[in-house]
Scaffold this motif. Structure first.
Motif, mmCIF file in Angstrom:
data_model
loop_
_atom_site.group_PDB
_atom_site.id
_atom_site.type_symbol
_atom_site.label_atom_id
_atom_site.label_comp_id
_atom_site.label_asym_id
_atom_site.label_seq_id
_atom_site.Cartn_x
_atom_site.Cartn_y
_atom_site.Cartn_z
ATOM 1 N N ALA A 1 -0.073 32.104 112.790
ATOM 2 C CA ALA A 1 -0.610 30.603 111.759
ATOM 3 C C ALA A 1 -0.811 30.007 111.752
ATOM 4 O O ALA A 1 -1.104 29.651 113.432
ATOM 5 N N LEU B 1 6.160 27.673 103.599
ATOM 6 C CA LEU B 1 5.959 27.823 105.196
ATOM 7 C C LEU B 1 6.459 29.416 105.179
ATOM 8 O O LEU B 1 6.081 29.590 106.717
ATOM 9 N N GLN C 1 0.782 22.034 102.164
ATOM 10 C CA GLN C 1 -0.079 20.448 103.082
ATOM 11 C C GLN C 1 -0.336 19.863 101.947
ATOM 12 O O GLN C 1 -0.277 18.567 102.414
ATOM 13 N N VAL D 1 4.673 32.514 105.440
ATOM 14 C CA VAL D 1 3.580 32.183 106.157
ATOM 15 C C VAL D 1 3.635 32.289 107.738
ATOM 16 O O VAL D 1 3.528 33.252 108.327
ATOM 17 N N THR D 2 5.366 31.834 108.238
ATOM 18 C CA THR D 2 5.064 31.931 109.482
ATOM 19 C C THR D 2 6.505 33.323 110.297
ATOM 20 O O THR D 2 5.707 33.135 111.405
ATOM 21 N N THR E 1 -0.556 28.158 102.633
ATOM 22 C CA THR E 1 -0.391 26.813 103.932
ATOM 23 C C THR E 1 -1.169 25.377 103.376
ATOM 24 O O THR E 1 -1.059 24.300 103.544
ATOM 25 N N ASN E 2 -2.470 25.877 102.613
ATOM 26 C CA ASN E 2 -3.042 24.770 102.205
ATOM 27 C C ASN E 2 -2.402 24.417 101.138
ATOM 28 O O ASN E 2 -2.585 22.517 101.396
ATOM 29 N N ALA F 1 0.602 24.949 110.022
ATOM 30 C CA ALA F 1 1.904 25.459 109.444
ATOM 31 C C ALA F 1 3.531 25.249 109.800
ATOM 32 O O ALA F 1 4.642 25.696 109.962
ATOM 33 N N GLU G 1 -2.341 34.335 103.068
ATOM 34 C CA GLU G 1 -1.946 32.361 103.780
ATOM 35 C C GLU G 1 -2.392 31.945 103.596
ATOM 36 O O GLU G 1 -1.837 30.627 104.137
ATOM 37 N N ARG G 2 -3.519 31.269 104.705
ATOM 38 C CA ARG G 2 -4.679 29.853 104.648
ATOM 39 C C ARG G 2 -4.355 29.727 103.121
ATOM 40 O O ARG G 2 -4.135 28.430 103.249
#
Length: 269
Positions: A154, A143, A125, A146-147, A121-122, A158, A117-118
């Motif tokens: 999160a 996204l 972004q 992830v959320t 997110t990266n 994110a 998930e990280r």
């Protein structure tokens, strides 16, 4: 005699294979060290080819191969005109590197390895920062993965970018209004939880700024009127009288926007 010749041949083959393996490993180590030093020096041009070799031949050698790659590819993109063929090629390579990292995360045993998930997110972004043209639906969908899974766990960024891309979708699709309001309610709930749970004043202040930006997105969305909420929720409240979770969601949104004097609010309550 024939048996001895076969045995000797097999031994030679095994030794040759072992030598090739050692040679390949040495090549990977050399390219990895070379590219890493170049990246640390900011020499992205010379880092590029040995980095590509490591990504191709030994993608699980070291985790920093990937973080180096994201740094050097962004550096190379800065030398190109945004939207040019070469810029696009570097950008596509960065997105592919994120996908390759996700595939191999389980192969790294060092401490500090991020969660899938990280990494996602990266990736998004960087996508929002560097893509020649942003596809809001793609960014929003990724996204949401992830959320929806991590909720208040999160990253604050994110959560913010998820609502930002929901806002972008609403700008071109009026039917997205109800989902945008749901996204707003969820994102503010998660940020409020993060603010309440942190003991760091600096972190709390950072989260508070994100929380303010979430409210700004709602205000600027055009969805923040009691009339629009009536239009969205009136019929659905009538047909969802036993769905307590949905009714509570309606009440929460309408309270946030000070629409507690409307017929729909009383009906939901």
């Amino acid at each position: 005699m024939h048996y001895m010749k076969l045995k000797l041949f097999a031994t030679v083959v095994l030794l040759a294979a072992g030598a090739m393996t050692i040679s390949a490993q040495e090549g990977c180590d050399q390219n990895s060290s070379l590219s890493h030093e170049y990246v640390k020096a900011g020499n992205f041009k010379d880092a590029y080819e040995p980095w590509k070799a490591v990504m191709k031949d030994c993608p699980t050698l070291r985790y920093y191969t990937y973080t180096d790659g994201f740094t050097l590819l962004e550096g190379l993109m800065k030398t190109q005109t945004k939207g040019s063929a070469q810029y696009q090629a570097y950008f596509d390579e960065m997105m592919a590197a994120y996908d390759q990292l996700t595939k191999h995360l389980g192969d790294f045993r060092a401490t500090g390895i991020p969660t899938p998930e990280r990494v996602l997110t990266n990736k998004i972004q960087d996508y929002l920062k560097l893509a020649p043209e942003i596809d809001a639906k793609y960014a929003y969908t990724e996204l949401r993965k992830v959320t929806d899974l991590q909720k208040d766990a999160a990253l604050g960024s994110a959560i913010f970018y998820m609502l930002q891309q929901s806002f972008a979708l609403l700008a071109n699709d009026a039917t997205h209004k109800e989902q945008f309001l749901t996204d707003y309610m969820n994102s503010t709930e998660w940020m409020d939880k993060k603010i309440a749970d942190t003991t760091s004043e600096n972190t709390k202040a950072s989260y508070a700024r994100i929380r303010e930006n979430l409210d700004a997105l709602l205000i600027n969305s055009g969805a923040a009127t009691c009339e629009s909420l009536e239009g969205i929720y009136k019929d659905k409240v009538e047909t969802s009288k036993t769905d307590m979770e949905f009714l509570q969601q309606v009440l929460t949104v309408m309270r946030k926007l000070k629409c507690t004097e409307t017929d729909t609010y009383f009906q939901a309550a």
